[in-house]
Write an enzyme that holds these catalytic residues in place. Structure first.
Site, PDB file in Angstrom:
ATOM      1  CG  ASP A 171      -2.068  -0.962   1.142  1.00 41.40           C
ATOM      2  OD1 ASP A 171      -2.326  -1.478   0.049  1.00 41.40           O
ATOM      3  OD2 ASP A 171      -2.652  -1.264   2.192  1.00 41.40           O
ATOM      4  CG  ASP A 396      -9.628  -6.679   5.093  1.00 44.81           C
ATOM      5  OD1 ASP A 396      -8.551  -7.247   4.888  1.00 44.81           O
ATOM      6  OD2 ASP A 396     -10.666  -6.938   4.462  1.00 44.81           O
TER       7      ASP A 396
END
Length: 457
Positions: A171, A396
């Site tokens: 990310d 998550d």
């Protein structure tokens, strides 16, 4: 790599099994070695595809949770070990440390060990669910307290015959391309990280230190097709990587073995019933359908292959491509079994698409998702392996604030009541309710992933 349907291998055994396995691998040519004549030590050299012919480590911590949660059918699948904070290196309550995992890999007779390097300063600047423990300016601590100890352990000669696959800082680099000013998706934290350069420095340092180990294979995150697939992201990301990471803080082109897409995400391998150029109602769906919105890619395989070709040119050597398939199966009753008959582009895509998310920007504990293809080596040309980077059943992120010492917060994208932001087109989050902290076990999600697995369990 262990193939689908191979349920017969032993998951543990005496250390002598590991020695025998390594010897057999060398004899079979699975590992290429070289040493001066008469020397006692042999130095493994990188192979083209580390998963070819390999037995991959099964994390017993995850396997126990999967079995207890009703997932005995998949509990022997290999998943990545996450080093998501400094304490994880030596082990935390309920989780083995890095050296203990590596020793267990030898006991299993494994050839490949998979690890996620994930603890940059100011980590995950566009979200709160997986914020890390290090503040934005702590590049020194990242290098000396995190990367250096990991490199020291991985460099132990006891593990020299393991192929170590390292996914480096997911990310991070995509965030400082897409979630910064002047884009409407910008966040203050991502602006800070772009300005101070610590993502680039940190990734560069990790690549250089780990790339110096001849049995480590570094893979860099390229987000997913619904993040960097558009023209104003695709090549600019490659430009950013080549100009700001390669040559920065010790990183060289030779330290990059490959790239990985869809880490901890939900993008399908193949949209089976259309591609970006399918013509419906007289126009390509790329132009006419809101779901695609001018993206050149509608699935992960086409996207990963395109990046493989681009980075092979840019880096000057063949790069390997991996795809995380841990949660992108999208089976169950809502999976379309054929293309829509509609002549309206939007209706056609909505009725035909396998990915059932509300929006491609939705990433947290997605409702309706299912386990995808099992980890498999060389599933098709241009893809070296399907892997499970995100262990199925691990959250998550949290839907509400939960006190913790891991630096992790609640994120609105994990709240099923949240109605969105510019990064998901101001759509509902599509998240499951009552989720725990990222990385913690989420039984309700795991049950749904099993139920909607495709291929079915």
């Amino acid at each position: 790599m262990k193939l689908k349907g191979d349920r017969g291998r032993t998951r543990s055994g005496p250390r002598s099994v590991a020695v025998a396995a390594a010897t057999a691998a060398l004899a079979a040519g699975l590992l290429t070695v070289g040493s001066p004549a008469g020397a006692e030590d042999v130095t493994p050299r990188r192979v083209d595809n580390p998963y070819a012919g390999a037995q991959v480590y099964v994390n017993p911590d995850w396997a126990a949770k999967a079995s207890a949660g009703g997932g005995s059918a998949i509990a022997d699948e290999p998943t990545f070990v996450w080093m998501d904070r400094i304490a994880a290196i030596n082990g935390t309550s309920g989780a083995m440390g890095l050296r203990a995992h590596l020793d267990e890999a030898l006991d299993q007779g494994a050839d490949v060990f998979q690890v996620v390097i994930y603890n940059l300063p100011g980590r995950d600047c566009s979200a709160l669910a997986s914020n890390g423990e290090l503040p934005a300016d702590a590049i020194g601590r990242y290098q000396t307290e995190y990367i250096d100890p990991i490199a020291e352990i991985l460099g132990d000669s006891a593990y020299a015959n393991l192929r170590i696959v390292a996914v480096v800082e997911i990310d991070s680099l995509p965030n400082i391309l897409t979630n910064v000013d002047p884009r409407p998706t910008a966040t203050a934290n991502c602006n800070t990280m772009k300005a101070n350069g610590n993502y680039q420095k940190g990734v560069g340092y990790a690549l250089g230190k780990l790339g110096a180990l001849p049995n480590v294979y570094n893979y860099i995150d390229i987000g997913h097709h619904g993040w960097l697939g558009w023209d104003d992201n695709f090549r600019p990301f490659a430009d950013l990587f080549m100009s700001q990471v390669i040559g920065n803080n010790g990183a060289g082109a030779e330290d990059v073995h490959g790239f990985i897409s869809n880490v901890a995400n939900y993008g399908v391998l193949h949209e089976e019933h259309f591609n970006a150029n399918t013509v419906i109602g007289g126009r390509p769906v790329r132009e006419a359908a809101k779901w695609i919105d001018w993206n050149r890619y509608v699935d992960e395989v086409s996207y990963a292959k395109a990046y493989g070709e681009l980075f092979t040119q840019r880096l000057g050597h063949r790069v390997s491509m991996l795809i995380d398939t841990s949660r992108n199966g999208w089976g169950g009753p809502n999976r379309p079994d054929g293309p829509s008959s509609s002549t309206d582009p939007n209706t056609f895509v909505e009725e035909s698409r396998i990915d059932r998310r509300i929006h491609l920007g939705n990433w947290c504990n997605q409702s309706g998702a299912g386990i995808g293809e099992r980890p498999t080596a060389a599933p098709e040309s241009g893809i070296d392996a399907y892997v499970w980077v995100k262990p199925p059943g691990e959250s998550d992120g949290a839907s509400e604030e939960i006190p913790n010492d891991e630096g992790k917060g609640a994120d609105e994208m994990c709240d099923p009541a949240y109605q969105g932001n510019p990064r998901n087109g101001n759509n509902p989050s599509g998240a499951l309710p009552n989720s725990p902290l990222s990385g913690h076990w989420f039984q309700a999600q795991f049950t749904e992933l099993l139920r909607n697995a495709y291929p079915p369990l």
